[in-house]
Scaffold this active site. Structure first.
Site, short mmCIF file in Angstrom:
data_model
loop_
_atom_site.label_atom_id
_atom_site.label_comp_id
_atom_site.label_asym_id
_atom_site.label_seq_id
_atom_site.Cartn_x
_atom_site.Cartn_y
_atom_site.Cartn_z
N HIS B 44 0.78 -1.15 0.06
CA HIS B 44 -0.10 0.06 0.21
C HIS B 44 0.71 1.25 0.15
O HIS B 44 0.51 2.22 -0.82
CB HIS B 44 -0.74 0.08 1.28
N LYS B 109 -8.88 -8.65 9.05
CA LYS B 109 -9.63 -8.95 10.39
C LYS B 109 -9.56 -7.58 11.15
O LYS B 109 -8.38 -7.03 11.02
CB LYS B 109 -8.65 -10.00 10.99
#
Lengths: 280, 189
Positions: B44, B109
């Site tokens: 990212h 998560k």
């Protein structure tokens, strides 16, 4: 003076790293079964069942239980009648970690510097905590500590007036804020007392106790049981999908502390609680 | 495309359309078949400057799902090692910009921040939870893996996975619902 050659230490650490990541300890498997018997949430039950299957698959197919194969945290108890031969002890431990993670197909997760973030490639170095103890043996305790749960570990300096109630509330607060991020059901390792760094080290060391075993100190045992019960009423549940099993255990270790202080460190550990020990 | 299985789970085939995303609700169990792209912190970090400069990304994210994971190495003869989700909130800083470019889903998560939840509503996106720490089980749903960008990042490289019936659950839908909040409310005592 008993002599132990570094090659024996490297071999032992290598095996401990691989075994920890593939073979979850029986106390964790029993914890899954206990939770399956009491969990009311269907989603929570399903998660627990999958985690049991995951443990089985890790062991039989040799695929790590979790892709985050952890920071190798190594507690060493060096008998004072032992002389290490062949080189430095820390180098021997790190060589074992490097070999274990490379040859065991474990993930390299360590950045060589917190700022440049370049991966060291073999998961070295370990975090090593060394104690010199009486005797002529060398005890090696290795934990593969996951990053997701470690990121939710916390420290707070309470005041003596906060007392046991303050400690309980703080542990609970740590479990609550860890929530789904830290892969519940969780285990909280708690270090109370000592200094800033002593409390933190105790909080890690506390995680090596068998899950489900009572604290040998009855007063601490009562605190652990109360906090566990309260944690499991939070409703977070397995993976945070809602349920009764938010934590498997609270493990507390204490140390004497300064008259002004009540330090409390909480290491948050996920259900991927991977650790192994060996004595040379 | 989404169809409903006999067990009540929703079968998702990538890519996802806006209508697909709108039909998903927090708490829905899903099985995903098709393509997932893996990216986590370092990947990212490499994509962001490209987005800021308006340059082409190494992957076309339109309609796609990004899986936040860094797999362990595959043993010889295996497709992948262990491959469970990592904590999603570390990618919160980057997610709204990717959703704006047409990314439809993310898998991870843990909690998402309010800016991500708002972006899911605004750009029609969905956040799925996969079971953290079930990396061995989840590896069995991966049928093909290739590194498509930033191979130098090792486990953090961008990989293209082909998955079959990959199990997940809708945590944050595009209507503002949140499984974590609802689940906790239902079981708190």
């Amino acid at each position: 003076m008993r002599e132990i050659h570094v090659s024996a230490i490297t071999d032992a650490v290598k095996k401990l790293c691989i075994d920890a990541n593939l073979d979850l300890e029986p106390d964790m498997l029993r914890a899954f079964d206990r939770a399956l018997a009491t969990e009311r949430s269907p989603a929570g039950k399903q998660v627990l069942q999958i985690l049991k299957d995951n443990a089985q698959m890790a062991r039989t197919k040799l695929i790590p239980y979790c892709q985050d194969t952890g920071f190798a945290v190594c507690f060493v108890e060096l008998g004072q009648d032992v002389r290490i031969t062949g080189g430095p002890l820390a180098d021997a431990i790190n060589a074992g970690v490097g070999q274990g993670y490379t040859e065991g197909y474990l993930r390299a997760s360590i950045a060589r510097s917190p700022f440049d973030r370049v991966n060291t490639g073999d998961n070295t170095p370990a975090v090593i905590h060394m104690d010199v103890v009486p005797g002529a043996t060398l005890k090696l305790m290795v934990m593969a500590k996951g990053g997701g749960c470690e990121n939710r570990s916390k420290y707070k300096m309470l005041t003596p007036a906060d007392g046991p109630e303050g400690v309980k509330d703080w542990i609970l607060e740590c479990i609550k804020t860890a929530g789904p991020d830290a892969c519940p059901p969780l285990i909280a390792g708690v270090g109370v007392g000592g200094t800033f760094e002593k409390a933190a080290i105790l909080s890690k060391r506390a995680l090596f106790r068998e899950i489900g075993s009572p604290n040998p100190d009855p007063a601490l045992d009562a605190i652990e049981k109360e906090v566990l019960e309260r944690a499991n009423r939070l409703g977070i549940g397995p993976q945070g999908y809602g349920g009764d099993t938010t934590a498997f255990a609270i493990h507390i270790l204490t140390y004497p502390c300064h008259i002004t202080s009540l330090p409390v460190a909480v290491t948050i550990e996920c259900h991927a609680h991977r650790h192994k020990e060996a004595t040379l | 495309m989404i169809t409903i299985g006999t067990d009540g789970s929703k079968d998702i085939t990538t890519p996802l359309s806006d209508a697909d995303v709108e039909s998903l609700k927090a708490g829905d169990r899903v099985r995903i078949t098709g393509v997932l792209y893996t990216a986590r912190d370092a990947a990212h970090g490499r994509l962001m400057p490209l987005i800021e400069r308006g340059e082409k990304l190494p992957i076309d994210v339109r309609g796609q799902i990004i899986y936040y994971t860094g797999p362990s190495p595959a043993r010889p003869g295996e497709i992948v090692g262990s491959i469970g989700p990592t904590t999603a909130s570390r990618m919160d800083k980057y997610t709204p910009a990717l959703l704006k470019l047409g990314l439809k889903g993310t898998i991870g998560k843990g909690y998402r921040g309010q800016a991500v939840k708002d972006a899911l509503k605004q750009h029609k996106g969905v956040y799925f939870g996969a079971i953290g720490g079930a990396g061995a089980v989840l590896s069995r749903f991966v049928k093909k893996l290739e590194i498509v960008a930033h191979a130098d990042l090792g486990t953090e490289a961008i990989r293209r996975l082909e998955v079959e019936n990959f199990p997940a659950i809708v945590v944050n839908d595009c209507h503002g619902n949140d499984l974590y909040q609802e689940g906790m409310k239902a079981y708190a005592r």
